[in-house]
Design a protein around this motif. Sequence first.
Motif, PDB file in Angstrom:
ATOM      1  N   ASN A 105      39.252  37.081  53.604  1.00  0.00           N
ATOM      2  CA  ASN A 105      38.512  36.650  52.417  1.00  0.00           C
ATOM      3  C   ASN A 105      39.305  36.896  51.137  1.00  0.00           C
ATOM      4  N   ASN A 106      38.979  36.098  50.161  1.00  0.00           N
ATOM      5  CA  ASN A 106      39.364  36.352  48.779  1.00  0.00           C
ATOM      6  C   ASN A 106      38.357  35.594  47.927  1.00  0.00           C
ATOM      7  N   TYR A 107      38.568  35.543  46.630  1.00  0.00           N
ATOM      8  CA  TYR A 107      37.731  34.719  45.770  1.00  0.00           C
ATOM      9  C   TYR A 107      38.546  34.246  44.584  1.00  0.00           C
ATOM     10  N   LEU A 113      43.171  33.075  41.657  1.00  0.00           N
ATOM     11  CA  LEU A 113      43.040  34.391  42.261  1.00  0.00           C
ATOM     12  C   LEU A 113      43.176  35.459  41.183  1.00  0.00           C
ATOM     13  N   SER A 116      46.945  40.814  40.204  1.00  0.00           N
ATOM     14  CA  SER A 116      47.071  42.045  40.990  1.00  0.00           C
ATOM     15  C   SER A 116      46.735  43.285  40.184  1.00  0.00           C
ATOM     16  N   SER A 121      40.956  42.692  41.998  1.00  0.00           N
ATOM     17  CA  SER A 121      41.940  42.320  43.009  1.00  0.00           C
ATOM     18  C   SER A 121      41.585  42.923  44.362  1.00  0.00           C
ATOM     19  N   LEU A 122      41.801  42.151  45.440  1.00  0.00           N
ATOM     20  CA  LEU A 122      41.421  42.575  46.790  1.00  0.00           C
ATOM     21  C   LEU A 122      42.646  42.903  47.641  1.00  0.00           C
ATOM     22  N   PRO A 124      44.259  41.955  50.820  1.00  0.00           N
ATOM     23  CA  PRO A 124      44.089  40.761  51.664  1.00  0.00           C
ATOM     24  C   PRO A 124      43.782  41.073  53.118  1.00  0.00           C
ATOM     25  N   SER A 127      40.212  42.639  53.740  1.00  0.00           N
ATOM     26  CA  SER A 127      39.066  41.815  53.327  1.00  0.00           C
ATOM     27  C   SER A 127      38.840  40.760  54.406  1.00  0.00           C
ATOM     28  N   PHE A 157      34.795  42.464  51.315  1.00  0.00           N
ATOM     29  CA  PHE A 157      35.700  42.380  50.169  1.00  0.00           C
ATOM     30  C   PHE A 157      36.174  43.796  49.846  1.00  0.00           C
ATOM     31  N   GLU A 160      41.551  46.389  45.999  1.00  0.00           N
ATOM     32  CA  GLU A 160      42.892  46.982  46.021  1.00  0.00           C
ATOM     33  C   GLU A 160      42.900  48.335  45.308  1.00  0.00           C
ATOM     34  N   THR A 288      37.579  31.621  52.315  1.00  0.00           N
ATOM     35  CA  THR A 288      37.915  32.271  53.577  1.00  0.00           C
ATOM     36  C   THR A 288      38.851  31.365  54.374  1.00  0.00           C
TER      37      THR A 288
END
Length: 293
Positions: A105-107, A113, A116, A121-122, A124, A127, A157, A160, A288
């Motif tokens: 997942n991300n968004y 995106l 960072s 920030s996720l 990767p 998630s 999610f 980071e 996703t």
Amino acid sequence: MKTLTKLSVVLMLVAFSITNIKAQKNQSLSDLRDIGIQLENEGHFELTEEVFTEDANAEFSEDIRVSRRYRKVKRGRRFFDDRDIDKYYPRRGTQNFINIYVGLNNYLQDGELPNSNSILSLQPLNSWYLGLNFDNVTHVFGPLYLDWGAGVSVQNFSFENTRTRVIKGPDSISFTEEATVSGKKSKLTMSHINLHFVPTISFGRYRSFRVGFGGYAGYRIGSHVKYKYDDVNGNNQKDKEKDNWFINPFRYGARATVGWDFFDLFVNYDLTELFEDDINAPRLNPVTFGVIF
């Protein structure tokens, strides 16, 4: 006398063996005839009478060979047993599957995106997306099929910045950094019941290339945040808070799929935002990417 008795027993055994062998051959012949009739009814080829001979010693035509794994008919065409097919697109009607969806997942925030350095920030690889679906493939016409089904999914999610905290106000959602702890994990998780409808073009019925584009919709059935950290005294802590977190109760989006043989990839993009429209929150659209097993 003993010799005659032994000879009689041997002759009886030989006669019994011959009778048994003939019965087995007749049963095999009957099974082969049933398979041929089934294939003919499915439109694979035209059955002819000379293929099935009552002569137990005759050899069958080279046009038809039957094995446990596949059936080979005229001009080398192969017709698989459904049990050997991972992804089968039927000539007519509907085929059913139970599929597992695994992805990341991300968004997107305002179409991009998060940077960072952003608190949003996720991570990767942490998630993840996991889904279990009862899927169906229905033949529409020609190479066009409808891939449709229902299932459940869990989306994770993982931030980071492991000191990220989700703060819920009366009508807002905000993200802050908890500077007094040593963070180990910070994540937001949600689960849904989903439906999807994806028109798909399949360039063959069995192990072949296919591509689809359609949509999905879901209803949220759960959500929570979870934090793991060391407090100011160095003690290991774990917090889990269940709430709706103003996550949209309903969602819908676009799905694209591409596959070959048993291998399928999918991409989901939520057209609805992660958080409800009428609250003050970051405008995030989940996306996703994953594999269907």
